[in-house]
Design a protein around this motif. Structure first.
Motif, PDB file in Angstrom:
ATOM      1  N   GLY A   6      17.281  -5.093 -23.369  1.00 45.98           N
ATOM      2  CA  GLY A   6      17.118  -6.459 -23.857  1.00 45.98           C
ATOM      3  C   GLY A   6      15.706  -6.996 -23.713  1.00 45.98           C
ATOM      4  O   GLY A   6      15.442  -8.130 -24.088  1.00 45.98           O
ATOM      5  N   HIS A   7      14.789  -6.187 -23.199  1.00 49.23           N
ATOM      6  CA  HIS A   7      13.390  -6.607 -23.042  1.00 49.23           C
ATOM      7  C   HIS A   7      12.517  -5.699 -23.891  1.00 49.23           C
ATOM      8  O   HIS A   7      12.707  -4.492 -23.925  1.00 49.23           O
ATOM      9  CB  HIS A   7      12.954  -6.526 -21.582  1.00 49.23           C
ATOM     10  CG  HIS A   7      13.738  -7.414 -20.694  1.00 49.23           C
ATOM     11  ND1 HIS A   7      13.484  -8.760 -20.576  1.00 49.23           N
ATOM     12  CD2 HIS A   7      14.785  -7.157 -19.883  1.00 49.23           C
ATOM     13  CE1 HIS A   7      14.348  -9.293 -19.724  1.00 49.23           C
ATOM     14  NE2 HIS A   7      15.153  -8.329 -19.290  1.00 49.23           N
ATOM     15  N   ARG A   8      11.557  -6.305 -24.566  1.00 47.95           N
ATOM     16  CA  ARG A   8      10.668  -5.533 -25.428  1.00 47.95           C
ATOM     17  C   ARG A   8       9.224  -5.765 -25.016  1.00 47.95           C
ATOM     18  O   ARG A   8       8.822  -6.889 -24.735  1.00 47.95           O
ATOM     19  CB  ARG A   8      10.833  -5.961 -26.886  1.00 47.95           C
ATOM     20  CG  ARG A   8      12.208  -5.741 -27.451  1.00 47.95           C
ATOM     21  CD  ARG A   8      12.402  -6.287 -28.861  1.00 47.95           C
ATOM     22  NE  ARG A   8      11.426  -7.274 -29.284  1.00 47.95           N
ATOM     23  CZ  ARG A   8      10.697  -7.153 -30.402  1.00 47.95           C
ATOM     24  NH1 ARG A   8      10.842  -6.122 -31.204  1.00 47.95           N
ATOM     25  NH2 ARG A   8       9.841  -8.092 -30.735  1.00 47.95           N
ATOM     26  N   VAL A   9       8.456  -4.697 -25.006  1.00 45.72           N
ATOM     27  CA  VAL A   9       7.038  -4.793 -24.675  1.00 45.72           C
ATOM     28  C   VAL A   9       6.337  -5.763 -25.626  1.00 45.72           C
ATOM     29  O   VAL A   9       5.500  -6.571 -25.214  1.00 45.72           O
ATOM     30  CB  VAL A   9       6.383  -3.393 -24.737  1.00 45.72           C
ATOM     31  CG1 VAL A   9       4.883  -3.484 -24.595  1.00 45.72           C
ATOM     32  CG2 VAL A   9       6.971  -2.493 -23.659  1.00 45.72           C
ATOM     33  N   LEU A  60       4.710   7.981 -18.389  1.00 47.47           N
ATOM     34  CA  LEU A  60       3.478   7.197 -18.439  1.00 47.47           C
ATOM     35  C   LEU A  60       2.484   7.825 -19.427  1.00 47.47           C
ATOM     36  O   LEU A  60       1.871   7.119 -20.234  1.00 47.47           O
ATOM     37  CB  LEU A  60       2.869   7.100 -17.036  1.00 47.47           C
ATOM     38  CG  LEU A  60       1.663   6.200 -16.860  1.00 47.47           C
ATOM     39  CD1 LEU A  60       1.953   4.781 -17.309  1.00 47.47           C
ATOM     40  CD2 LEU A  60       1.218   6.215 -15.412  1.00 47.47           C
ATOM     41  N   MET A  61       2.348   9.134 -19.399  1.00 44.03           N
ATOM     42  CA  MET A  61       1.431   9.823 -20.312  1.00 44.03           C
ATOM     43  C   MET A  61       1.892   9.667 -21.766  1.00 44.03           C
ATOM     44  O   MET A  61       1.067   9.446 -22.655  1.00 44.03           O
ATOM     45  CB  MET A  61       1.312  11.302 -19.937  1.00 44.03           C
ATOM     46  CG  MET A  61       0.673  11.538 -18.579  1.00 44.03           C
ATOM     47  SD  MET A  61      -0.963  10.809 -18.406  1.00 44.03           S
ATOM     48  CE  MET A  61      -1.872  11.800 -19.568  1.00 44.03           C
ATOM     49  N   ALA A  66       1.297   7.032 -27.067  1.00 43.28           N
ATOM     50  CA  ALA A  66       1.950   6.242 -28.116  1.00 43.28           C
ATOM     51  C   ALA A  66       1.263   4.900 -28.337  1.00 43.28           C
ATOM     52  O   ALA A  66       1.409   4.296 -29.400  1.00 43.28           O
ATOM     53  CB  ALA A  66       3.416   6.015 -27.760  1.00 43.28           C
ATOM     54  N   ALA A  67       0.503   4.441 -27.363  1.00 46.71           N
ATOM     55  CA  ALA A  67      -0.107   3.113 -27.443  1.00 46.71           C
ATOM     56  C   ALA A  67      -1.445   3.103 -28.167  1.00 46.71           C
ATOM     57  O   ALA A  67      -2.047   2.044 -28.318  1.00 46.71           O
ATOM     58  CB  ALA A  67      -0.293   2.539 -26.033  1.00 46.71           C
TER      59      ALA A  67
END
Length: 79
Positions: A6-9, A60-61, A66-67
């Motif tokens: 229910g939480h989105r970056v 994390l990698m 992806a970012a």
């Protein structure tokens, strides 16, 4: 790591761009430190917290990879 359904970056973009990044840039200027050094120090601290909460290095990698975003449309401080 706990799954936070229910939480989105993406929901935190305003906080990151309007509060967090200006704090980093202001601190870098006040301490005569390159912005990327302060950003990296903050990143390492946050990554340490996430790992302590159970986030694996591989996750994390993958998130870092992806970012990668194009920066030509980013605010000047992010370019």
């Amino acid at each position: 790591m706990t799954t936070y359904t229910g939480h989105r970056v993406e929901d935190h973009e305003d906080f990151i761009l309007e509060q967090l990044m200006p704090l980093i840039v202001d601190h870098a200027g006040a301490s005569d430190t390159p912005t990327e050094v302060v950003t990296f120090a903050a990143f390492l601290s946050l990554a340490t917290i996430l790992q302590a909460k159970g986030l694996g290095r591989d996750v994390l990698m993958r998130a870092i990879d992806a970012a990668r975003l194009p920066t030509h449309d980013a605010p000047e401080g992010l370019q």
